[in-house]
Write a protein that holds these residues in place. Structure first.
Motif, PDB file in Angstrom:
ATOM      1  N   ARG A 417      13.214  19.763  77.566  1.00  0.00           N
ATOM      2  CA  ARG A 417      14.278  20.695  77.256  1.00  0.00           C
ATOM      3  C   ARG A 417      15.104  20.319  75.807  1.00  0.00           C
ATOM      4  O   ARG A 417      15.695  21.211  75.244  1.00  0.00           O
ATOM      5  CB  ARG A 417      15.235  20.757  78.279  1.00  0.00           C
ATOM      6  CG  ARG A 417      14.597  21.222  79.518  1.00  0.00           C
ATOM      7  CD  ARG A 417      15.740  21.568  80.636  1.00  0.00           C
ATOM      8  NE  ARG A 417      16.533  22.518  80.203  1.00  0.00           N
ATOM      9  CZ  ARG A 417      16.440  23.580  80.706  1.00  0.00           C
ATOM     10  NH1 ARG A 417      15.446  23.879  81.600  1.00  0.00           N
ATOM     11  NH2 ARG A 417      17.294  24.701  80.606  1.00  0.00           N
ATOM     12  N   SER A 418      14.834  18.806  75.621  1.00  0.00           N
ATOM     13  CA  SER A 418      15.545  18.403  74.163  1.00  0.00           C
ATOM     14  C   SER A 418      14.531  18.668  73.124  1.00  0.00           C
ATOM     15  O   SER A 418      14.975  18.224  72.007  1.00  0.00           O
ATOM     16  CB  SER A 418      15.885  17.269  74.743  1.00  0.00           C
ATOM     17  OG  SER A 418      15.025  16.076  74.567  1.00  0.00           O
ATOM     18  N   GLN A 419      13.393  19.109  73.207  1.00  0.00           N
ATOM     19  CA  GLN A 419      12.224  19.087  72.193  1.00  0.00           C
ATOM     20  C   GLN A 419      12.182  20.391  71.595  1.00  0.00           C
ATOM     21  O   GLN A 419      11.935  20.466  70.532  1.00  0.00           O
ATOM     22  CB  GLN A 419      11.003  18.341  72.587  1.00  0.00           C
ATOM     23  CG  GLN A 419      10.934  16.804  73.062  1.00  0.00           C
ATOM     24  CD  GLN A 419       9.686  16.619  73.439  1.00  0.00           C
ATOM     25  OE1 GLN A 419       9.149  16.866  74.484  1.00  0.00           O
ATOM     26  NE2 GLN A 419       8.996  15.910  72.381  1.00  0.00           N
ATOM     27  N   ALA A 420      12.235  21.477  72.559  1.00  0.00           N
ATOM     28  CA  ALA A 420      11.836  22.865  72.020  1.00  0.00           C
ATOM     29  C   ALA A 420      12.208  23.803  72.919  1.00  0.00           C
ATOM     30  O   ALA A 420      12.560  23.443  74.051  1.00  0.00           O
ATOM     31  CB  ALA A 420      10.328  22.716  72.122  1.00  0.00           C
ATOM     32  N   GLU A 564      25.105  14.414  66.340  1.00  0.00           N
ATOM     33  CA  GLU A 564      25.225  13.153  67.011  1.00  0.00           C
ATOM     34  C   GLU A 564      25.832  13.137  68.191  1.00  0.00           C
ATOM     35  O   GLU A 564      25.082  12.545  69.208  1.00  0.00           O
ATOM     36  CB  GLU A 564      26.220  12.324  66.106  1.00  0.00           C
ATOM     37  CG  GLU A 564      25.584  11.665  64.622  1.00  0.00           C
ATOM     38  CD  GLU A 564      26.656  10.798  63.919  1.00  0.00           C
ATOM     39  OE1 GLU A 564      27.617  10.700  64.552  1.00  0.00           O
ATOM     40  OE2 GLU A 564      26.223  10.107  62.958  1.00  0.00           O
ATOM     41  N   ARG A 565      26.605  14.107  68.553  1.00  0.00           N
ATOM     42  CA  ARG A 565      27.142  14.371  69.856  1.00  0.00           C
ATOM     43  C   ARG A 565      26.013  14.970  70.791  1.00  0.00           C
ATOM     44  O   ARG A 565      25.755  14.156  72.017  1.00  0.00           O
ATOM     45  CB  ARG A 565      28.342  15.153  70.041  1.00  0.00           C
ATOM     46  CG  ARG A 565      28.979  15.394  71.278  1.00  0.00           C
ATOM     47  CD  ARG A 565      29.943  16.492  71.431  1.00  0.00           C
ATOM     48  NE  ARG A 565      30.889  16.499  70.141  1.00  0.00           N
ATOM     49  CZ  ARG A 565      31.780  17.125  69.784  1.00  0.00           C
ATOM     50  NH1 ARG A 565      31.963  18.306  70.360  1.00  0.00           N
ATOM     51  NH2 ARG A 565      32.526  17.003  68.960  1.00  0.00           N
ATOM     52  N   VAL A 570      21.244  13.851  74.788  1.00  0.00           N
ATOM     53  CA  VAL A 570      19.754  13.867  75.096  1.00  0.00           C
ATOM     54  C   VAL A 570      19.482  12.536  75.535  1.00  0.00           C
ATOM     55  O   VAL A 570      18.661  12.471  76.420  1.00  0.00           O
ATOM     56  CB  VAL A 570      19.196  14.139  73.966  1.00  0.00           C
ATOM     57  CG1 VAL A 570      17.667  13.849  73.756  1.00  0.00           C
ATOM     58  CG2 VAL A 570      19.389  15.323  73.296  1.00  0.00           C
ATOM     59  N   GLU A 571      20.082  11.533  75.093  1.00  0.00           N
ATOM     60  CA  GLU A 571      19.733  10.238  75.626  1.00  0.00           C
ATOM     61  C   GLU A 571      19.869   9.938  77.087  1.00  0.00           C
ATOM     62  O   GLU A 571      19.047   9.438  77.952  1.00  0.00           O
ATOM     63  CB  GLU A 571      20.973   9.036  74.893  1.00  0.00           C
ATOM     64  CG  GLU A 571      20.314   8.610  73.420  1.00  0.00           C
ATOM     65  CD  GLU A 571      21.076   7.535  72.970  1.00  0.00           C
ATOM     66  OE1 GLU A 571      21.833   6.871  73.631  1.00  0.00           O
ATOM     67  OE2 GLU A 571      21.356   7.646  71.795  1.00  0.00           O
ATOM     68  N   MET A 576      17.123  10.328  82.855  1.00  0.00           N
ATOM     69  CA  MET A 576      16.424  11.116  84.118  1.00  0.00           C
ATOM     70  C   MET A 576      15.296  11.643  84.075  1.00  0.00           C
ATOM     71  O   MET A 576      14.412  11.644  84.967  1.00  0.00           O
ATOM     72  CB  MET A 576      17.523  12.293  84.446  1.00  0.00           C
ATOM     73  CG  MET A 576      18.928  11.890  84.569  1.00  0.00           C
ATOM     74  SD  MET A 576      19.280  10.971  86.104  1.00  0.00           S
ATOM     75  CE  MET A 576      19.551  12.332  87.166  1.00  0.00           C
ATOM     76  N   GLU A 577      14.756  12.144  82.890  1.00  0.00           N
ATOM     77  CA  GLU A 577      13.281  12.662  82.971  1.00  0.00           C
ATOM     78  C   GLU A 577      12.320  11.440  83.118  1.00  0.00           C
ATOM     79  O   GLU A 577      11.019  11.629  83.432  1.00  0.00           O
ATOM     80  CB  GLU A 577      13.061  13.535  81.498  1.00  0.00           C
ATOM     81  CG  GLU A 577      13.938  14.381  81.185  1.00  0.00           C
ATOM     82  CD  GLU A 577      13.764  15.619  82.416  1.00  0.00           C
ATOM     83  OE1 GLU A 577      12.608  15.998  82.613  1.00  0.00           O
ATOM     84  OE2 GLU A 577      14.853  15.969  83.068  1.00  0.00           O
TER      85      GLU A 577
END
Length: 642
Positions: A417-420, A564-565, A570-571, A576-577
């Motif tokens: 979900r953080s990639q695309a 940055e936030r 995402v970190e 969890m992923e």
């Protein structure tokens, strides 16, 4: 009687937007691929709206292109009007949308397929999947494995992988009032036999519904009563590999008009004749693309609804009535349409209709789009319970990529979900309960500031390159672009201007606060009233950069704090992923799990704790219990999370 048998590596069932991307991906990666369609004339058919892209959907097309797909290139060759939507808002929600010449779009894509090495087009109805039970090498347990398929004419195709992209054709029926025709979209043949084969294999099926508005004869419309809608003065292409100068064409206009109370009165008076409200339609329709009768009933406080009149192509007089899909009887449709300004004397070329079709519950799929119960069987597009050409193409591409990787014995790809947006789309489908056709929206993406349509190549080009769908030349161009962006951002952050008279006069001229001390050029760009382009006159060391590099530089500087936030968010998400859940885990052994959570986890079989946390009915407390159990389980079984 002799039995006809053929062999292939991959069989793709369906040649819509999902099927085209799936088949092209497999063939381009060197696998002998056969794509089946009920009609060769329906390849890349646009049975509903005549456009590609739109809010959030434009993001998907850009991502498809970045990964090596074809949709973006094809619309760049066949569009007749293009607009960047939401330009008054932030870059996260900017989305390209292009009106297509429907016939040309389909013709151009068919030409690509016909000339693709390793790809064969076959007009045939697929009726049965052939599955064998085999012993898995790693676990020594019996598993179901796809071995081929059979067509209506009894021809058997032996293959290693099947990708189902049946769209809206399975047991389809079209409804217009009391009239029901048992066909697919546009009167094409339905696929009536495959559902029974799927059910016999234990695959859970659903019944969904969608619809389309009427098409009008252009000569019967009065455009003077409508608001003309123009394309952008400078067209931005969908594909990162398209030369922007090649898409600066003379564009056609669209037109805006509105329904009114007279329109709504006719609809209300005839609701009993609508299959939706008469109980004739069994399937669930899309919430975010409702019929005009749904709009009138559910938004009764609205005294009008937008209606866009859009050309279907350069060589036809058909005009698409966007915003007024319906399943009302034809006589009611004509009366309803003729109350709309500009449509008083309209003549329908094709009436509106609703279409019902069979699809699957996508919880049966891994995030790779492979069926959990049958090895080598993949699925993409509206067959997975989604709606829209772009959502279909994105899934088809990922199914094709993962089918190819599977045949190579390589690890399959899951975009998170953080990639695309593609990652959001597929994760929502396979993880969340969807009781209606799923539509992509920017609000579904938690990290949308990172997942902009303008940086899809920077995010995903490397993945497409590693898979083998992106050329060395394109990949090197992307790396060079990234290097230029980084270098320019660094230069701007390290170039200081003082409070000289010249600088102060510049700031005053642009209604910007004067300086009290020296600042960097980057700090000036951060001011809302100033842009990268505007400060050119005080930036004496500036070198010429391409427009797409400049765009990225400005966004990175202006939105640095917000970016940055989101990167910090995402970190946490990635942690969890990375906590993988073993496929053989028995949730009945996990003590303190609530019954609902246990049932949902057994049904969905999540591959990670992150995915488990997004399943409806699984609470944060359940996740805490699962984490504790997994820690002990992993120690006991020497299971590696990564």
């Amino acid at each position: 009687m002799a039995e006809l048998r053929e062999k292939a590596d991959v069989c793709v069932v369906g040649a819509g937007h999902a099927g085209c991307e799936a088949a092209l991906a497999c063939a381009r990666l060197g696998f002998e691929t056969v794509i089946f369609t009920v009609s060769v004339d329906s390849i890349a058919l646009m049975p509903c709206n005549p456009n590609i892209g739109g809010t959030s959907k434009g993001h998907l097309v850009r991502e498809i292109d970045a990964l090596g797909g074809e949709m973006g290139k094809n619309i760049d060759k066949t569009f007749i009007q293009s607009k960047m939507l939401n330009k008054s808002k932030g870059p996260a929600v900017h989305s390209l949308r292009a009106q297509a010449d429907k016939a040309e779009y389909s013709r151009a894509m068919r030409k690509i397929l016909e000339n693709q090495e390793h790809l064969t087009i076959k007009q045939a109805e697929v009726c049965e999947l052939l599955v064998e039970e085999r012993e898995e090498v790693s676990s020594h347990l019996p598993v179901k494995k796809i071995v081929g398929l059979k067509t209506f004419t009894e021809t058997i195709y032996e293959c290693k992988t099947v990708i189902l992209c049946t769209g809206t054709y399975l047991k389809a029926r079209c409804l217009c009032g009391e009239a029901i025709t048992y066909t697919g979209p546009n009167g094409l043949q339905a696929a009536n036999h495959l559902t029974d084969s799927l059910l016999s294999l234990g695959i859970e099926m659903r019944r969904f519904k969608t619809g389309t508005p009427a098409r009008m004869d252009r000569r019967s419309l009065d455009f003077d009563k409508m608001e003309e809608q123009f394309g952008d003065e400078r067209v931005i292409p969908f594909s990162f590999s398209t030369d922007p100068d090649e898409v600066q064409i003379d564009q056609v206009s669209c037109y805006l008009t509105y329904t009114n109370e007279q329109t709504h009165d006719i609809i209300r008076a005839n609701l009993d004749r609508s299959p939706i409200y008469a109980g004739v339609i069994e399937g669930t329709g899309p919430r975010y693309c409702p019929s005009i009768e749904d709009k009138v009933v559910k938004f009764s406080d609205k005294d009008r609804h937008q209606v866009f009149i859009e050309p279907e192509g350069l060589h036809t007089n058909e005009m698409y009535v966007s915003g007024m899909s319906s399943s009302l009887p034809e006589d009611v449709q004509l009366a309803m349409y003729r109350t709309v300004p500009g449509l008083e004397h309209c003549k329908m070329v094709r009436n509106a209709y609703a279409i019902e079709y069979d699809c699957i519950d996508p919880k049966q799929l891994y995030p790779t789009l492979e069926f959990k119960s049958i090895r080598g069987l993949f699925s993409g597009g509206q067959f997975n319970g989604s709606s829209g050409y772009e959502e279909a193409a994105a899934q088809g591409l990922m199914a094709g990529i993962n089918a190819s990787l599977s045949m190579q014995g390589k690890e399959q790809i899951v975009l998170d979900r953080s990639q695309a947006y593609i990652g959001v789309l597929i994760d929502d489908l396979v993880t969340k309960e969807n009781f209606e056709p799923y539509r992509m929206m920017t609000s579904r993406a938690e990290y949308r500031l990172l997942l902009r349509q303008d940086n899809a190549d920077l995010r995903l080009r490397q993945i497409g390159y590693k898979v083998g769908l992106v050329s060395e030349k394109l990949y090197q161009e992307t790396l060079n672009k990234k290097q230029q962006i980084d270098a320019e951002v660094s230069r701007l952050k390290n170039t200081i201007v003082g409070a000289s008279k010249y600088i102060q006069e510049f700031l005053t001229a642009h209604e910007s606060a004067p300086l009290k001390t020296g600042v960097t050029l980057a700090e000036l760009i951060c001011r809302p009233e100033l842009t990268y382009e505007m400060i050119a006159e005080i930036d004496l060391e500036r070198k010429h950069l391409s427009a797409d590099v400049v765009e990225q530089v400005e966004i990175e500087i202006k939105y640095e704090g917000y970016i940055e936030r989101q990167l910090k968010q995402v970190e946490h998400y990635k942690k969890m992923e990375k906590k993988k859940i073993p496929a053989e885990l028995d949730y009945n052994e996990v003590g303190s799990l609530r019954l609902e959570a246990r049932q949902k986890l057994i049904a969905y079989k999540p591959v990670s704790v992150g995915q488990a946390s997004r399943i409806s009915g699984v609470s944060p407390a359940d996740i805490s219990v699962l984490l504790v159990y997994l820690e002990n389980y992993n120690k006991k079984n020497n299971f590696c999370e990564l």
